[in-house]
Design a protein around this motif. Sequence first.
Motif, mmCIF file in Angstrom:
data_model
loop_
_atom_site.group_PDB
_atom_site.id
_atom_site.type_symbol
_atom_site.label_atom_id
_atom_site.label_comp_id
_atom_site.label_asym_id
_atom_site.label_seq_id
_atom_site.Cartn_x
_atom_site.Cartn_y
_atom_site.Cartn_z
ATOM 1 N N GLY A 153 -31.462 98.953 12.364
ATOM 2 C CA GLY A 153 -30.526 97.863 12.076
ATOM 3 C C GLY A 153 -29.086 98.327 12.004
ATOM 4 O O GLY A 153 -28.187 97.736 12.612
ATOM 5 N N SER A 154 -28.853 99.414 11.266
ATOM 6 C CA SER A 154 -27.484 99.925 11.140
ATOM 7 C C SER A 154 -26.992 100.539 12.449
ATOM 8 O O SER A 154 -25.797 100.480 12.756
ATOM 9 N N SER A 155 -27.917 101.122 13.239
ATOM 10 C CA SER A 155 -27.527 101.667 14.547
ATOM 11 C C SER A 155 -27.013 100.569 15.458
ATOM 12 O O SER A 155 -25.986 100.727 16.140
ATOM 13 N N VAL A 156 -27.711 99.442 15.463
ATOM 14 C CA VAL A 156 -27.293 98.303 16.280
ATOM 15 C C VAL A 156 -25.929 97.792 15.810
ATOM 16 O O VAL A 156 -25.043 97.490 16.628
ATOM 17 N N VAL B 294 -29.465 114.894 20.473
ATOM 18 C CA VAL B 294 -28.852 113.824 21.263
ATOM 19 C C VAL B 294 -28.523 112.631 20.362
ATOM 20 O O VAL B 294 -27.409 112.074 20.411
ATOM 21 N N ILE B 295 -29.483 112.234 19.519
ATOM 22 C CA ILE B 295 -29.260 111.109 18.603
ATOM 23 C C ILE B 295 -28.149 111.438 17.617
ATOM 24 O O ILE B 295 -27.253 110.618 17.349
ATOM 25 N N PHE B 296 -28.180 112.656 17.085
ATOM 26 C CA PHE B 296 -27.179 113.075 16.111
ATOM 27 C C PHE B 296 -25.786 113.103 16.734
ATOM 28 O O PHE B 296 -24.809 112.633 16.131
ATOM 29 N N THR B 297 -25.674 113.622 17.950
ATOM 30 C CA THR B 297 -24.384 113.690 18.632
ATOM 31 C C THR B 297 -23.820 112.289 18.865
ATOM 32 O O THR B 297 -22.624 112.041 18.670
ATOM 33 N N GLY B 298 -24.685 111.363 19.279
ATOM 34 C CA GLY B 298 -24.248 109.980 19.477
ATOM 35 C C GLY B 298 -23.748 109.357 18.188
ATOM 36 O O GLY B 298 -22.705 108.671 18.167
#
Length: 384
Positions: A77-80, A152-156
């Motif tokens: 939710g927070s990512s979106v 990859v997720i962390f870098t984004g």
Amino acid sequence: MPADKVLFSTVSILIGISILLSYSLSPYITILFHLSEFHFVIRQFSFAMLSIFIMWFLSTLDPDKWLKPIGFGLFFGSSVLMLLMLILPESIVPAIGGAKRWIKVFGFSLAPVEFFKIGFIYFLAWSFSRKMDYHGGRGLKYEWLRFLPYGVIFTGAIFIIGYEQKDLGQSMVLTGTMLILLIFVGSSYKFFLSILALIVVGIVLLISTASHRIGRIQSWWSTIQDTVLDLAPSFIEDWLRIPVEVIPYQIGHSINAIYNGALFGEGVGNGTFKLGFLSEVHTDFILSGLMEEFGFIGIFIVVSLFLVVLLRIFKVASRTEDTTIYLFTLGMGLILSIAFLVNAYGISGITPIKGISVPFLSYGGSSILGSSIAVGMVLMASKK
């Protein structure tokens, strides 16, 4: 088995102290912006009561049924929301102080990063418990390949938080927490040092691409350079010394407020550095305001309460046999402690100011709600 009552009570006391401070430290800004003298205390009281209720409600839930859905709900939710902030108009995502960190909803500002931190740590805990184990001497290449999806997720996430939202403080909190978690899931020191070096390069890039961060570093360095360079050879001193044109405004007044508090403080409402000398003292500089009005005794009580919170969280981590709960509660304790230290070191001039709030104490709905949800999930897990 009941949830940890000591943890719940101690956090509630800290939240109660934040209500008092939001009233005591905000008179100047209420006058400056023509607000009611109770503007901040009413809002903080409302979010405080909601936060305590949410914390209690989460503590009553079954962790086997609800911990995973809530953790992943916060993560996705927070990512979106953070991705949407990149394209939403400025009327919804206003630039405050040059940073777009908040979504304006019904007169309130929501900071998705406060909830992303919880969801991201739960995602790491859940995934690490399934796929990460002791490296077993299989080499650095194996460890990097194993870590690549998380990297990859962390870098984004760090790109959005640190670069787009210009929030280096939250980036450092997340980075420090993830690094320590990697140690607890069995990573080798070679892998740890290699990823640490990469992260240091990333932080340097984030700082060097923003003039306000460079200025903040120079401002901080100008306050400590005499002490540090007195111990260095002369050729290093000539290279590192920078001219001091003016005394750094915020750091100087923050240290003076701490000094002015002495042992017992000036008394509730009697602080002077909150009267325009320290901007937003009820948020990022709340520990300076607390020290001036309540003195060393006041800050000692608050730090002691905070240590009780951390000890209870880490005790939950040490007693559980569930690896996901172990890593999640450990991560939540680390996030709270790193955020507290980053703020405390910044306002006392030990490190550059990062503009990060103090968990449970600083004024702000998103901060207090996020921290309370984190503790509520730990309380839920403590029943196991």
